[in-house]
Design a protein around this motif. Structure first.
Motif, PDB file in Angstrom:
ATOM      1  N   ALA A 187      -6.673  11.193   6.247  1.00 13.36           N
ATOM      2  CA  ALA A 187      -5.746  11.350   5.061  1.00 13.36           C
ATOM      3  C   ALA A 187      -4.929  10.293   4.880  1.00 13.36           C
ATOM      4  CB  ALA A 187      -4.774  12.588   5.505  1.00 13.36           C
ATOM      5  N   ASN A 188      -4.540   9.677   5.991  1.00 13.42           N
ATOM      6  CA  ASN A 188      -3.638   8.438   5.806  1.00 13.42           C
ATOM      7  C   ASN A 188      -4.330   7.393   4.976  1.00 13.42           C
ATOM      8  OD1 ASN A 188      -1.367   6.748   6.335  1.00 13.42           O
ATOM      9  ND2 ASN A 188      -2.443   5.833   8.203  1.00 13.42           N
ATOM     10  N   ARG A 189      -5.709   7.257   5.504  1.00 11.53           N
ATOM     11  CA  ARG A 189      -6.566   5.917   4.921  1.00 11.53           C
ATOM     12  C   ARG A 189      -6.843   6.466   3.517  1.00 11.53           C
ATOM     13  NH1 ARG A 189     -10.417   6.242  10.228  1.00 11.53           N
ATOM     14  NH2 ARG A 189      -9.090   4.920  11.785  1.00 11.53           N
ATOM     15  N   TYR A 190      -7.099   7.569   3.157  1.00 12.12           N
ATOM     16  CA  TYR A 190      -7.287   8.041   1.764  1.00 12.12           C
ATOM     17  C   TYR A 190      -6.021   7.697   0.856  1.00 12.12           C
ATOM     18  CZ  TYR A 190     -11.764  10.108   2.660  1.00 12.12           C
ATOM     19  OH  TYR A 190     -13.167  10.624   3.187  1.00 12.12           O
ATOM     20  N   ILE A 191      -4.982   8.029   1.352  1.00  9.60           N
ATOM     21  CA  ILE A 191      -3.562   7.698   0.581  1.00  9.60           C
ATOM     22  C   ILE A 191      -3.448   6.300   0.627  1.00  9.60           C
ATOM     23  CG2 ILE A 191      -1.230   8.017   0.887  1.00  9.60           C
ATOM     24  CD1 ILE A 191      -1.570  10.969   1.288  1.00  9.60           C
ATOM     25  N   ARG A 192      -3.374   5.702   1.556  1.00  8.51           N
ATOM     26  CA  ARG A 192      -3.389   4.154   1.821  1.00  8.51           C
ATOM     27  C   ARG A 192      -4.306   3.457   0.732  1.00  8.51           C
ATOM     28  NH1 ARG A 192      -0.656   1.428   5.690  1.00  8.51           N
ATOM     29  NH2 ARG A 192      -2.409  -0.042   5.813  1.00  8.51           N
ATOM     30  N   SER A 193      -5.345   3.870   0.645  1.00  8.04           N
ATOM     31  CA  SER A 193      -6.365   3.076  -0.086  1.00  8.04           C
ATOM     32  C   SER A 193      -6.008   3.231  -1.546  1.00  8.04           C
ATOM     33  CB  SER A 193      -7.775   3.542   0.388  1.00  8.04           C
ATOM     34  OG  SER A 193      -8.067   4.798  -0.490  1.00  8.04           O
ATOM     35  N   GLY A 194      -5.211   4.316  -1.940  1.00  7.17           N
ATOM     36  CA  GLY A 194      -5.131   4.432  -3.598  1.00  7.17           C
ATOM     37  C   GLY A 194      -6.065   5.427  -4.059  1.00  7.17           C
ATOM     38  N   ARG A 195      -6.940   6.053  -3.144  1.00 11.63           N
ATOM     39  CA  ARG A 195      -8.026   6.734  -3.729  1.00 11.63           C
ATOM     40  C   ARG A 195      -7.366   8.094  -4.383  1.00 11.63           C
ATOM     41  NH1 ARG A 195     -11.093   3.406  -0.888  1.00 11.63           N
ATOM     42  NH2 ARG A 195     -13.321   3.138  -1.621  1.00 11.63           N
TER      43      ARG A 195
ATOM     44  N   LYS B 125       0.925  -1.190   0.187  1.00 11.01           N
ATOM     45  CA  LYS B 125      -0.065  -0.011  -0.060  1.00 11.01           C
ATOM     46  C   LYS B 125       0.873   1.172   0.141  1.00 11.01           C
ATOM     47  CE  LYS B 125      -4.037  -2.008   2.217  1.00 11.01           C
ATOM     48  NZ  LYS B 125      -5.456  -1.308   2.154  1.00 11.01           N
ATOM     49  N   PRO B 126       0.347   2.528  -0.633  1.00  5.87           N
ATOM     50  CA  PRO B 126       1.080   3.634  -0.561  1.00  5.87           C
ATOM     51  C   PRO B 126       1.207   4.009   0.980  1.00  5.87           C
ATOM     52  CG  PRO B 126      -0.683   3.777  -2.239  1.00  5.87           C
ATOM     53  CD  PRO B 126      -0.913   2.490  -1.408  1.00  5.87           C
ATOM     54  N   THR B 127       2.049   4.951   1.411  1.00  7.92           N
ATOM     55  CA  THR B 127       2.260   5.620   2.414  1.00  7.92           C
ATOM     56  C   THR B 127       2.197   6.964   2.349  1.00  7.92           C
ATOM     57  OG1 THR B 127       4.129   3.986   3.038  1.00  7.92           O
ATOM     58  CG2 THR B 127       4.187   5.902   4.187  1.00  7.92           C
ATOM     59  N   ALA B 128       1.571   7.591   3.503  1.00  8.89           N
ATOM     60  CA  ALA B 128       1.127   9.040   3.613  1.00  8.89           C
ATOM     61  C   ALA B 128       2.263   9.810   4.160  1.00  8.89           C
ATOM     62  CB  ALA B 128      -0.031   9.166   4.471  1.00  8.89           C
ATOM     63  N   TYR B 129       3.317  10.340   3.329  1.00  4.43           N
ATOM     64  CA  TYR B 129       4.445  11.330   3.866  1.00  4.43           C
ATOM     65  C   TYR B 129       3.951  12.629   3.896  1.00  4.43           C
ATOM     66  CZ  TYR B 129       7.411   7.379   2.211  1.00  4.43           C
ATOM     67  OH  TYR B 129       7.655   6.042   2.033  1.00  4.43           O
ATOM     68  N   ILE B 130       4.885  13.209   4.827  1.00  2.00           N
ATOM     69  CA  ILE B 130       4.412  14.610   4.799  1.00  2.00           C
ATOM     70  C   ILE B 130       5.295  15.575   4.084  1.00  2.00           C
ATOM     71  CG2 ILE B 130       4.868  16.711   6.637  1.00  2.00           C
ATOM     72  CD1 ILE B 130       4.216  14.060   8.649  1.00  2.00           C
ATOM     73  N   LEU B 131       4.966  16.194   3.199  1.00  2.51           N
ATOM     74  CA  LEU B 131       5.422  16.964   2.203  1.00  2.51           C
ATOM     75  C   LEU B 131       5.890  18.479   2.801  1.00  2.51           C
ATOM     76  CD1 LEU B 131       4.213  16.576  -1.527  1.00  2.51           C
ATOM     77  CD2 LEU B 131       6.425  15.592  -0.267  1.00  2.51           C
ATOM     78  N   SER B 132       4.940  18.964   3.576  1.00  2.00           N
ATOM     79  CA  SER B 132       5.025  20.441   3.949  1.00  2.00           C
ATOM     80  C   SER B 132       4.036  20.806   4.909  1.00  2.00           C
ATOM     81  CB  SER B 132       5.066  21.501   2.794  1.00  2.00           C
ATOM     82  OG  SER B 132       3.965  21.733   2.291  1.00  2.00           O
TER      83      SER B 132
END
Lengths: 375, 85, 208
Positions: free
Chosen positions: A152-160, A2-9
Motif C-alpha cells: 500500500a505504501n509503495r502504491y501510494i509513494r509511486s503516485g499510482r 514523493k507522496p506519503t501513505a497516511y492512515i486515515l482510519s
C-alpha cells in the motif's frame, strides 16, 4: 517529493470486539479473548469472533445477498473503516488489497468448491462495494497482512493511487487446526509469546482494515508509513531461521528507507507466535538490528494468530500504541524464555514515541517489517 | 528382524518421497537425520504420522522421536516392541 | 513509465513442453501425466536435488521453470539480498488444499500429513526457489483470476521504483487437478544482456 501513505482510519474485528476502540479497552486491561473450542474430537485454545454479535452487526447492514462468514466479516470491517471518511472506494485512484491465507477454505466441504478460490472471495467482497475492478489479493502465508501494508505504501509513494484500502482476514477452520496440530505447533494453554513455558500457537480469527491515503487527516494526529520490506530466509520451508538473518534484513531495509537508527524506535509489535523456534529467531533478529532494548509485545496473547489478518490487526494495535503514547502488556508473558533477552512489556504504561516497528514471519521462509511514524 | 527392517526401509523411502535413493543405498544403521540421509523436521513429523497410520503406534511427544528415528534399525526395534502392547 | 527494465530470460511450461526464451528446449508430451512429465524435465536438467521429490505439484512446476531460467545464468553473481520473487496464480494452493482436506474429512481415516499441510500456501514455491538459489530479496505472492500482463507488471515495477531491488524473478504458476501452466521471467535493471523491454506487448508476445 514523493507522496506519503497516511492512515486515515482503521477497524479491528476479533474475539475482543468489532471496533478498534473495543480492542484498545481490552489492551489497556491486558484482557485476552482466547478460550477453548471443541472440534475434531479435541479441545483447542483459540480466539473466536462472537457469533451472536456478528449476526447483530450484519443485520444492521440490511444485506439481501448471500455472503460467507468471512466475506461478512470483511464487509463489516471495510464498511466501518470507510464510515465518515468521504472516500469513494469505486473511484479510479483507489485500490483495494485483500490479504488472506485460506479465505473460504471451508467451501471444500461443499459440492461446488468455486467459493474456495481467493479470487472469488475478493470478487464477492468487491461486489458489495460496487467496485468496477477486482480487489487485489496477497496470499503470502503469515506475512500477508504486513506485506499488504508494505505494498500500500509503495502504491501510494509511486503516485499510482491516492487511497489504498487494505483488509486482511482469516477464520478458524478444521483445515488449519488439523494442519497446525499435525505440525505439533499448537499450544496446550493460552499462548505465552517469548515466555519460558511457551509451547505453541493459538489460532485466531478476525479481520483488520486500514485506509491509507496520500491526504492527511484534517483533525491532525497523523501517522504514516516510514518504510517497509520483505525477504526470504532461503533456509527451510517451515522451520524458522536459526540466525534471524532474514527478518533482520527486512528490519534493516525498512529502517534505511525510513531514515532511522535503532535509537529512534520506541516499540515493536512482534510476530511472537509462542512457538519455541519463532520467538527465539525473532529475538536474535532484534539483537542483530540492535533493538534489544526496545520494548515489545505480541498481540497473539490477545487474539491468537489470525494468519492473513495478523499483520494488519497487529499493525493497528501498534499504531494505537504510537497514537496514544502507551505500551500494552503482552498477555501470557511471565519470564523471558529466549536465549538473547528482549524487554517484553508486562504492564500498561505511558511512553512518548515517534516511531514503531511491526514484524512478521511465515511458512515458506518469508519475513516482513514495516515502520509507522508520527508526524 | 532383518527382513522386517528391509521392508520398513522401503516403506520409509516411499512415504518420505526419497526418490533419489534406492533401498541398497540406505544402511540399516545409517543415521537418518543430519549428516546421514539429511532428513529434516517435517520428515520427523511425517514419520510420526507413518507409525500411527501403518502400525497404530502413537508418539505424543515429538522429542521422543529423536531417539526412535535414529536409524531404520532403531525404528524397527521400536515397532516390534510396541506393536502388540 | 521508463524504468529501463528488461526481460533477460523467460520460461514457459505448458502441454508437456518447456520453452526457454521462446524456443522449445524440452518435449515431454509422451509422459502419461504431470508427475511423470515434471520428473522427466527434472532429469532433462540433470538435477540431483532430493528436496524436489518432496515438493507438491505447484512447487515442482515453479521450481523447474526457475531452474530452466537459471540454467543459462550465473546465479552466483546475483545480488541475493536484492533479487526479488513475485509470483501469481488463480487457484492459490487449492490442489494441495484438496489433498489436505481429503485427509481430514473422514473421522475414521483422519491422518493429516505435515508434509502435505506445509504446501497449503501458494508462496511455498517461492521458498523452494529461494532455498535452492540462496535468494533473500523481496517475496510476494498475488492471486489473480487469470494471467494478465498488466496486473503482473505493476507490483514488479513498483519494487524497482520503491526498493533497492536489482533483479526479479516474476511470473505465473498455476496447478489445479492436473491442469498446469507456468510462465516465469527474469527482469533486470539496466542490463545489457537483452534489450527486450519489460512491457505489456512483450510479455503478451512471450506468453502466447
Amino acid at each position: 517529493m514523493k507522496p506519503t501513505a497516511y492512515i486515515l482510519s482503521d477497524n479491528m474485528i476479533s474475539s475482543l470486539g468489532f471496533s478498534t476502540q473495543e480492542h484498545i479497552t481490552a489492551f489497556r486491561k491486558g484482557q485476552s479473548g482466547i478460550s477453548t473450542y471443541n472440534t475434531l474430537d479435541s479441545s483447542f485454545f483459540v480466539s473466536k469472533v462472537n457469533e451472536q454479535r456478528k449476526k447483530e452487526e450484519w443485520a444492521k447492514l440490511n444485506v439481501q445477498e448471500e455472503y460467507t462468514n468471512l466475506e461478512q466479516l470483511f464487509i463489516l470491517s471495510i464498511s466501518k473503516t470507510l464510515e465518515n471518511t468521504g472516500i469513494n472506494p469505486q473511484s479510479k485512484d483507489t485500490l483495494f488489497i485483500l490479504s488472506s491465507t485460506k479465505g473460504n477454505i471451508e467451501a471444500l466441504s461443499q459440492s461446488n468448491n468455486a467459493n474456495a478460490f481467493l479470487g472469488k472471495m475478493a470478487k464477492n467482497v468487491g461486489k458489495y462495494f460496487n467496485l468496477s475492478y477486482q480487489p487485489q489479493v496477497i496470499s503470502t502465508a503469515c506475512i500477508s497482512g504486513t506485506l499488504a501494508c508494505v505494498f500500500a505504501n509503495r502504491y501510494i509513494r509511486s503516485g499510482r493511487y491516492k487511497h489504498v484500502i487494505v483488509s486482511g482476514g482469516d477464520i478458524i477452520s478444521d483445515f488449519t487446526l488439523s494442519g497446525f496440530n499435525s505440525f505439533k505447533a499448537l499450544g496446550t494453554t493460552s499462548c505465552k509469546p517469548f515466555d519460558k513455558n511457551r509451547d505453541g500457537v493459538n489460532l485466531g480469527e478476525g479481520v483488520g482494515t486500514i485506509l491509507f491515503s496520500s491526504k492527511k487527516r484534517a483533525q491532525g494526529n497523523n501517522i504514516y508509513i516510514g518504510g517497509g520490506a520483505s525477504s526470504n530466509d532461503a533456509n527451510h520451508i517451515s522451520g524458522p531461521s536459526r540466525t534471524g538473518d532474514g527478518l533482520f534484513l527486512t528490519i534493516k531495509k525498512a529502517m534505511e528507507q525510513a531514515g532511522l537508527s535503532s535509537n529512534d524506535l520506541g516499540y515493536i509489535s512482534a510476530h511472537g507466535t509462542a512457538t519455541p523456534y519463532n520467538d527465539e529467531m525473532e529475538a536474535k533478529a532484534f539483537h542483530l538490528a540492535q533493538l534489544q532494548d526496545v520494548p515489545l509485545n505480541s498481540f497473539k496473547g490477545y487474539f491468537g494468530h489470525t494468519l492473513g489478518a495478523a499483520g494488519i490487526l497487529e499493525s493497528i494495535g501498534g499504531i494505537q500504541s504510537l497514537l496514544h503514547n502507551e505500551l500494552y502488556p503482552s498477555p501470557g508473558f511471565e519470564e523471558i524464555g529466549v536465549s538473547q533477552t528482549v524487554p517484553v512489556i508486562k504492564e500498561h504504561k505511558e511512553k512518548q514515541m515517534n516511531h514503531i516497528l511491526k514484524t512478521a514471519s511465515g511458512f515458506g521462509g518469508c519475513n516482513s517489517s514495516i515502520i509507522f511514524s508520527k508526524e | 528382524m532383518e527382513a522386517f527392517a528391509t521392508k520398513l526401509k522401503e516403506q520409509i523411502i516411499t512415504h518420505l518421497n526419497l526418490e533419489d535413493l534406492t533401498p541398497e543405498e540406505v544402511g540399516l544403521d545409517d543415521p537418518l537425520f543430519g549428516e546421514g540421509l539429511g532428513l529434516d523436521s517435517i520428515d520427523a513429523l511425517e514419520l510420526i504420522v507413518f507409525l500411527e497410520k501403518e502400525y497404530g503406534i502413537k508418539i505424543e511427544n515429538p522429542e521422543e522421536g529423536k531417539q526412535i528415528f535414529e536409524s531404520v534399525n532403531t525404528i524397527a526395534k521400536f515397532i516390534q516392541k510396541n506393536k502388540n502392547t | 513509465m521508463n524504468h529501463n527494465l528488461n526481460i533477460t530470460a523467460s520460461c514457459r511450461i505448458r502441454d508437456g513442453k518447456v520453452y526457454l526464451n521462446n524456443k522449445e528446449v524440452f518435449n515431454g508430451e509422451s509422459s502419461e501425466d504431470f508427475p511423470a512429465f515434471i520428473k522427466s524435465a527434472y532429469q532433462n536438467l540433470g538435477l540431483k536435488y532430493g528436496k524436489f521429490h518432496k515438493m507438491d505439484s505447484l512447487s515442482k512446476l515453479g521450481f523447474i521453470a526457475s531452474e530452466y531460467i537459471f540454467s543459462e545464468m550465473d546465479v552466483g553473481s546475483l545480488d541475493k539480498e536484492n533479487t526479488a520473487i513475485v509470483l501469481a496464480n488463480s487457484s492459490s494452493s487449492l490442489d494441495t488444499d484438496i489433498r489436505h482436506h481429503n485427509s481430514i474429512k473422514d473421522a475414521s481415516n483422519f491422518y493429516p500429513s505435515p508434509a502435505v499441510f506445509v504446501y497449503t500456501l501458494p508462496n511455498i514455491v517461492m521458498g523452494e526457489i529461494c532455498i535452492k538459489n540462496k535468494i533473500q530479496g523481496e517475496n510476494a505472492f498475488f492471486i489473480f483470476d487469470e494471467f494478465n500482463a498488466q496486473t503482473l507488471i505493476e507490483p514488479i515495477e513498483i519494487l524497482f521504483e520503491e526498493t533497492e531491488t536489482k533483479a526479479c524473478l516474476g511470473g505465473w504458476v498455476e496447478f489445479l487437478e492436473g491442469k498446469y501452466e507456468a510462465f516465469l521471467f527474469f527482469i533486470e535493471k539496466e542490463s545489457n544482456k537483452g534489450k527486450l523491454a519489460f512491457n505489456v506487448p512483450n510479455m503478451n508476445q512471450l506468453y502466447l
